[in-house]
Design an enzyme around this catalytic site. Structure first.
Site, short mmCIF file in Angstrom:
data_model
loop_
_atom_site.label_atom_id
_atom_site.label_comp_id
_atom_site.label_asym_id
_atom_site.label_seq_id
_atom_site.Cartn_x
_atom_site.Cartn_y
_atom_site.Cartn_z
N HIS A 46 26.37 4.54 -18.31
CA HIS A 46 25.13 3.89 -17.87
C HIS A 46 25.06 4.01 -16.34
O HIS A 46 26.10 4.14 -15.67
CB HIS A 46 25.13 2.41 -18.27
CG HIS A 46 24.83 2.19 -19.72
ND1 HIS A 46 24.61 0.95 -20.26
CD2 HIS A 46 24.74 3.07 -20.76
CE1 HIS A 46 24.37 1.05 -21.56
NE2 HIS A 46 24.45 2.33 -21.89
N GLU A 48 24.56 1.86 -13.99
CA GLU A 48 25.34 0.86 -13.24
C GLU A 48 26.82 1.24 -13.19
O GLU A 48 27.50 1.08 -12.16
CB GLU A 48 25.27 -0.52 -13.92
CG GLU A 48 23.89 -1.09 -14.09
CD GLU A 48 23.33 -0.76 -15.47
OE1 GLU A 48 23.30 0.42 -15.86
OE2 GLU A 48 22.89 -1.70 -16.14
N CYS A 76 23.34 -4.45 -19.54
CA CYS A 76 23.87 -4.79 -20.88
C CYS A 76 25.22 -5.49 -20.70
O CYS A 76 25.70 -5.67 -19.58
CB CYS A 76 24.02 -3.53 -21.72
SG CYS A 76 25.40 -2.47 -21.20
N CYS A 79 27.85 -3.36 -18.81
CA CYS A 79 27.60 -3.25 -17.37
C CYS A 79 27.76 -4.60 -16.67
O CYS A 79 28.28 -4.67 -15.55
CB CYS A 79 26.22 -2.67 -17.14
SG CYS A 79 26.11 -0.95 -17.69
#
Lengths: 142, 142
Positions: A46, A48, A76, A79
């Site tokens: 992801h 992040e 999420c 993260c």
């Protein structure tokens, strides 16, 4: 957030869910990343995560205590957990995510009593553009 | 779990919190990893994350649908989130973690209605040895 939104648009153009993130230290961007799990064959890739990993590598420390994270979508659980491990000082995010978000939705990770670190949180920054990118991306694929 | 426990012991010997993980596909270990956030300057470098990333790279897919993860400690929120993203089929873990765990403690991620995927979960495998490694590690540092 401009740089994060540009990274999100780049992710979308590459066929990834359009999310972008940057890490800022002392007013300077030290890492920028676009969501890329498909391209990298990496379920953890992801935006992040990639930005946090790049920032930690750049400063040679697994703690990012003086750093801020700007991301176009509500993080999420994975993260948000990484944000806590990295000791990110301030979290700025764009669109909220009722389905996958873990800050104001679902497990609300930073509200858990067991969380090791809670950044200052600023939601809704650049929300319209961030949500627009996601909406356009998913509309195209339906 | 033997291989995961050996990786955990190696992490401890290297000065990292002793946690190890392996990913198994069709009865064969396709990735083994030891916890390494300090050495790698990477706050996301928990054993589970490194094992999942290595396994996904090995099979060239960001989904590990037919794979099982064996880890010596109850996964945290970050790792539990990654397990869900990776679509891990079965999760076997050793010691439970009341402070940082996110499976049976804290956010109990796989019990959240918003979780995208829930593996079959088998706790307590090799628990005594896994917990012993952690206890010895922290006792030495106090």
């Amino acid at each position: 957030m401009r740089a994060a939104l540009d990274a999100a648009a780049a992710a979308g153009a590459a066929g990834e869910v359009p999310v972008g993130a940057v890490v800022v230290l002392d007013g300077r961007i030290i890492a920028t990343a676009a969501n890329a799990p498909r391209a990298l064959h990496d379920p953890t890739a992801h935006a992040e995560m990639l930005a946090i990993r790049a920032a930690a590598a750049a400063i040679g420390d697994d703690r990012l205590k003086a750093c801020d994270l700007w991301v176009t979508l509500e993080p999420c659980a994975m993260c948000a957990g990484a944000i806590a491990h990295a000791r990110i000082a301030r979290l700025y995010y764009g669109a909220s995510d009722a389905k996958g978000g873990a800050v104001e939705h679902g497990p609300r990770l930073f509200s858990q009593s067991t969380v090791h670190h809670r950044p200052e949180i600023f939601p809704g920054i650049g929300e319209g553009e961030a949500a627009g990118l996601l909406k356009a991306f998913f509309a195209e694929r339906r």
